[in-house]
Structure formats: structure tokens, C-alpha cells
Motif scaffolding. Structure first.
Motif, short mmCIF file in Angstrom:
data_model
loop_
_atom_site.label_atom_id
_atom_site.label_comp_id
_atom_site.label_asym_id
_atom_site.label_seq_id
_atom_site.Cartn_x
_atom_site.Cartn_y
_atom_site.Cartn_z
N LEU A 1 -75.62 0.04 -42.37
CA LEU A 1 -75.65 0.81 -43.62
C LEU A 1 -76.60 2.01 -43.51
O LEU A 1 -76.30 3.09 -44.02
CB LEU A 1 -76.08 -0.11 -44.77
CG LEU A 1 -75.08 -1.22 -45.14
CD1 LEU A 1 -75.68 -2.13 -46.20
CD2 LEU A 1 -73.77 -0.63 -45.64
N GLN B 1 -74.85 4.71 -41.53
CA GLN B 1 -73.87 5.43 -42.35
C GLN B 1 -74.55 6.45 -43.26
O GLN B 1 -74.07 7.58 -43.42
CB GLN B 1 -73.06 4.44 -43.18
CG GLN B 1 -72.12 3.56 -42.38
CD GLN B 1 -71.36 2.59 -43.25
OE1 GLN B 1 -71.45 2.64 -44.48
NE2 GLN B 1 -70.61 1.70 -42.62
N GLN C 1 -65.66 7.24 -44.06
CA GLN C 1 -66.38 6.02 -44.40
C GLN C 1 -65.71 5.28 -45.54
O GLN C 1 -65.71 4.04 -45.58
CB GLN C 1 -67.83 6.36 -44.76
CG GLN C 1 -68.67 6.84 -43.58
CD GLN C 1 -70.14 6.91 -43.90
OE1 GLN C 1 -70.58 6.39 -44.91
NE2 GLN C 1 -70.91 7.57 -43.04
N THR C 2 -65.10 6.02 -46.45
CA THR C 2 -64.40 5.38 -47.55
C THR C 2 -63.18 4.61 -47.05
O THR C 2 -62.90 3.48 -47.49
CB THR C 2 -63.97 6.43 -48.58
OG1 THR C 2 -65.12 7.10 -49.07
CG2 THR C 2 -63.23 5.78 -49.74
N GLU D 1 -62.79 3.38 -44.02
CA GLU D 1 -63.28 2.21 -43.28
C GLU D 1 -63.76 1.12 -44.23
O GLU D 1 -63.51 -0.07 -44.01
CB GLU D 1 -64.40 2.65 -42.34
CG GLU D 1 -64.92 1.56 -41.43
CD GLU D 1 -63.87 1.07 -40.45
OE1 GLU D 1 -63.99 -0.10 -40.02
OE2 GLU D 1 -62.95 1.84 -40.13
N LYS D 2 -64.43 1.55 -45.29
CA LYS D 2 -64.91 0.57 -46.26
C LYS D 2 -63.76 -0.11 -46.97
O LYS D 2 -63.81 -1.31 -47.27
CB LYS D 2 -65.82 1.28 -47.28
CG LYS D 2 -66.64 0.33 -48.13
CD LYS D 2 -67.67 -0.40 -47.29
CE LYS D 2 -68.56 -1.27 -48.14
NZ LYS D 2 -69.55 -2.02 -47.32
N GLU D 3 -62.69 0.64 -47.21
CA GLU D 3 -61.51 0.06 -47.86
C GLU D 3 -60.89 -1.03 -47.00
O GLU D 3 -60.46 -2.07 -47.51
CB GLU D 3 -60.50 1.16 -48.15
CG GLU D 3 -59.27 0.67 -48.89
CD GLU D 3 -58.28 1.80 -49.15
OE1 GLU D 3 -57.21 1.52 -49.74
OE2 GLU D 3 -58.57 2.95 -48.76
N GLN E 1 -62.48 -2.85 -44.77
CA GLN E 1 -63.38 -4.00 -44.80
C GLN E 1 -63.23 -4.80 -46.07
O GLN E 1 -63.18 -6.04 -46.05
CB GLN E 1 -64.82 -3.52 -44.62
CG GLN E 1 -65.10 -2.85 -43.28
CD GLN E 1 -66.51 -2.29 -43.19
OE1 GLN E 1 -67.30 -2.42 -44.12
NE2 GLN E 1 -66.84 -1.65 -42.07
#
Length: 285
Positions: free
Chosen positions: A123, A126, A143-144, A146-148, A150
Motif C-alpha cells: 500500500l 502504491q 491501480q483502480t 488492479e484493485k477491482e 482484487q
């Protein structure tokens, strides 16, 4: 002669006249007998200071406020005793464990700590990339995305693959209950499992297990034995977590179930859950 005699007898002697004028002597009254209570008091021995103190302390004279305080202290002491007993019971399994089991548990705790530190470092990386990137908008978009992905894995809306284990529970006697399988899921989550699938049903945060006829239901979907768990995560953490003394494997084996744990470099969790729109929760941003 006769006159002298009469005058002497008529007038009398002075002592005789004095006795007639004084009242008669009253005889002294005898001393009164002592009353019974006085006799009892006089019969009692004289008490010492310690004896008088003991008589003052017992029987005790307790007020209402003192009684309430005593009850509160008793409740506090009882609670502390229960807490100490529960702590002793929780540590009894570890006291009877072998040295290699204790080393394995310690390694598992170290692994959990390392995972949390790695997540924290990720974190922070990032955040650094966002702050230092020349195109912050493009970096934020990456990053959005990738976060989606996850979050999709955690929510069960996308398939996942990776290293992990396969846990198989063959309930030959039909004695394994839903709460035992739920304990296995909880233990796997605590050991770092990132995706779990049980007999074709994806396990998510809202998953629940119930007993049903000749089997167990997962989120209302009936599954039958053998129960097969596909778990993605670090196998070096997942397998020891199931085999700790008094843990999942020993509990299931006490019910005469046959339990096997197999590690693999590639576990596929492809059971999906439909994306569910929350009824009340909304994004605050």
C-alpha cells in the motif's frame, strides 16, 4: 420519813425520766438479700481486653451498604477466577503439544505477521507511485483496475488461480456437522487463504453453513460428502494451520472422518457469485 419516801418515788430519778422521754431504740434491719440478676453479674468473671474485643466483633453487625460492597467484591473475584480458568483451558492444548508442533505454530504466527507487513508495504508503494508518477491520472486508473480485480476475487465475482491446498473430508460415518466445516473455513481465512471453494460453491464474507439431511448446505446449496475445499494461499501457512494440536484435522478425525491435505502449485477456484448490489450501503465518495 414517809414524806421523803413518797417524794422520792413520786418524782423518780432523772435517768428514769430521760428514758421515758426518748423513743425506744429501733433494732437495725438485717442486710437485704441480693437480687438474682445481681448474683449472676457478681458470679461472672471479669473479661480481659481481648475478650471484650472479640465480643464486640462477633456476631458481626453488617449494614446494608457493607453488604452491597461485599457482594460487588464477590462478583469481581468470581469474574477474575473465571477469566483465569478460561486462560488456563486455552493454554492446556499448547502445554501438551510436542516441540515440533510449537515450532510450527510459532512459524505460522511469524508468517501471518510477514503477510501483514508485506500488505502494508504494498500500500505504501502504491501511494509512492501515485505521488511520483508524471501521469497521476493514468497511474490511478491502473491501480483502480488492479484493485477491482482484487476485490472481485474477494467478492467471488471473478475466477482465481494460484498456489494453495486441497482439503478433502470424507465423512464415512455421517457425523461431520456444519459448524466443523465452518471452523475449517475460519482457520483457513486466518492462515491467509485468499479464495476458497467448497464443492462448487464459492465462499465469501457472507457465506453461512447449515446442517441438512445427509449433508451440509453452503449458502442454501446442499453439498454432500466427500467435502472438498479448494484453497488459494501460501501452502506453508495453510497446511500447518489445519494440523495444529486440537485443530481442524484432529477434530474431524475424532468424528471418524478421513481427512487429507494436498499442496499444489496451481489451484483453480472458478465457482462464481453474482455481483450483488447493496440495498442500503452507498459509496461515501
Amino acid at each position: 420519813m414517809s414524806n421523803d419516801h413518797e417524794s422520792s418515788t413520786g418524782s423518780g430519778s432523772p435517768d428514769h425520766r430521760l428514758r421515758k422521754e426518748l423513743p425506744q431504740e429501733v433494732p437495725a434491719a438485717p442486710p437485704a438479700a441480693p437480687r438474682p440478676e445481681e448474683r449472676e453479674e457478681s458470679a461472672e468473671p471479669t473479661l480481659s481486653g481481648r475478650q471484650r474485643l472479640a465480643q464486640g466483633l462477633w456476631p458481626p453487625r453488617v449494614s446494608r451498604a457493607q453488604l452491597i460492597v461485599a457482594l460487588l467484591l464477590f462478583g469481581l473475584g468470581f469474574g477474575l477466577a473465571v477469566q483465569v480458568a478460561s486462560n488456563s483451558d486455552s493454554g492446556s492444548a499448547l502445554r501438551g503439544a510436542r516441540q515440533e508442533d510449537l515450532v510450527r505454530i510459532l512459524d505460522e504466527l511469524d508468517s501471518r505477521t510477514k503477510r501483514l507487513e508485506d500488505e502494508k508495504q504494498g500500500l505504501e508503494d502504491q501511494r509512492t507511485e501515485l505521488e511520483n508518477s508524471s501521469d497521476q491520472a493514468e497511474e490511478a486508473r491502473k491501480q483502480t483496475v488492479e484493485k477491482e480485480k482484487q476485490l472481485g476475487i474477494l467478492a467471488g465475482t471473478v475466477a482465481a488461480q494460484g498456489p494453495g491446498i486441497t482439503l478433502t473430508v470424507d465423512d464415512v460415518k455421517g457425523t461431520v456437522e456444519a459448524d466443523m466445516l465452518l471452523d475449517a473455513i475460519q482457520e483457513l481465512r486466518a492462515a491467509g487463504a485468499e479464495a476458497i471453494q467448497v464443492n462448487g460453491v464459492r465462499v465469501v464474507a457472507s457465506t453461512y453453513l447449515t446442517d441438512s439431511d445427509n449433508g451440509v448446505s453452503v449458502d442454501g446449496n446442499k453439498i454432500t460428502q466427500p467435502y472438498r475445499f479448494k484453497v488459494i494461499g501460501r501452502s506453508q501457512d495453510l497446511e500447518p494451520a489445519l494440523n495444529i494440536p486440537g485443530g481442524v484435522v484432529q477434530t474431524l478425525e475424532k468424528e471418524q472422518a478421513i481427512v487429507t491435505v494436498e499442496s499444489s502449485t496451481k489451484i483453480v477456484v472458478d465457482a462464481l457469485r453474482p455481483a450483488k448490489q447493496p440495498d442500503y450501503a452507498r459509496s461515501s465518495q
